[in-house]
Design an enzyme around this catalytic site. Structure first.
Site, PDB file in Angstrom:
ATOM      1  N   GLY A  27       0.843  -1.186   0.000  1.00 32.41           N
ATOM      2  CA  GLY A  27       0.000   0.000   0.000  1.00 32.41           C
ATOM      3  C   GLY A  27       0.876   1.233   0.000  1.00 32.41           C
ATOM      4  N   TYR A  28       0.316   2.333  -0.481  1.00 36.55           N
ATOM      5  CA  TYR A  28       1.070   3.583  -0.614  1.00 36.55           C
ATOM      6  C   TYR A  28       0.600   4.610   0.405  1.00 36.55           C
ATOM      7  CZ  TYR A  28       3.540   1.936  -4.623  1.00 36.55           C
ATOM      8  OH  TYR A  28       4.400   1.220  -5.422  1.00 36.55           O
ATOM      9  N   LEU A  29       1.559   5.146   1.147  1.00 32.84           N
ATOM     10  CA  LEU A  29       1.283   6.226   2.086  1.00 32.84           C
ATOM     11  C   LEU A  29       1.362   7.565   1.372  1.00 32.84           C
ATOM     12  CD1 LEU A  29       3.474   4.853   5.011  1.00 32.84           C
ATOM     13  CD2 LEU A  29       1.006   4.618   4.694  1.00 32.84           C
ATOM     14  N   ASP A  79      -3.349   4.987   1.336  1.00 33.40           N
ATOM     15  CA  ASP A  79      -4.378   5.596   0.495  1.00 33.40           C
ATOM     16  C   ASP A  79      -4.728   4.644  -0.650  1.00 33.40           C
ATOM     17  OD1 ASP A  79      -4.291   7.958   1.988  1.00 33.40           O
ATOM     18  OD2 ASP A  79      -2.723   8.815   0.719  1.00 33.40           O
TER      19      ASP A  79
END
Length: 156
Positions: A27-29, A79
């Site tokens: 997942g991407y912060l 996100d």
């Protein structure tokens, strides 16, 4: 530093999915710069991917190991979409093709990546005949882009 070339795959060779694979969830912060958390089988880490070096295929990249609890805590803050894929490892011409077969909202996308020690080797590499369109540097197929989008994908 990471130097790679990436390709779309439309049709897999018969033995492609018989090779060893790893399960990857990430997942991407943040997407610019890209800050992601990744579980790769049973290893956890956070990656910072920065700028591309001018006149080169190389991209700035740093990895920081995490424990499972830290990974899960940070993944909950990611996100967009969580990316899930099987990464098959296929030997080719002294390199390793990392064949990413995406699952979930990104299926049936399949991308092959090959990493190199230098720009010169990357540019000399002749991809196998089963590789499709080269998407190296095309934003619409980056994992950070995919974290915010589903099919259809873009060649931008």
């Amino acid at each position: 530093m990471e130097i790679e070339r990436r390709f779309l795959i439309d049709t897999l060779p018969n033995d492609a999915l018989s090779h060893p694979f790893r399960m990857i969830t990430q997942g991407y912060l943040n997407t610019s710069p890209a800050i992601r958390v990744r579980c790769d089988n049973d290893q956890y880490y956070m990656t910072y991917k920065g700028r591309k070096f001018k006149g080169s295929l190389a991209v700035e990249e740093y990895n920081l190991p995490l424990n499972k609890e830290s990974y899960e805590h940070l993944l909950a803050k990611a996100d967009g979409y969580i990316i899930s894929k099987k990464r098959y490892l296929i030997p080719d011409q002294g390199y390793t093709i990392e064949l990413d077969v995406f699952e979930g909202v990104h299926a049936p996308l399949i991308i092959a990546e090959v990493e190199f020690p230098s720009d010169e080797e990357a540019l000399r590499y002749l991809p196998p005949s089963w590789f499709g369109e080269e998407i190296t540097g095309k934003k619409g197929y980056s994992n950070s882009y995919l974290s915010a989008h589903t099919a259809p994908f873009s060649s931008n």
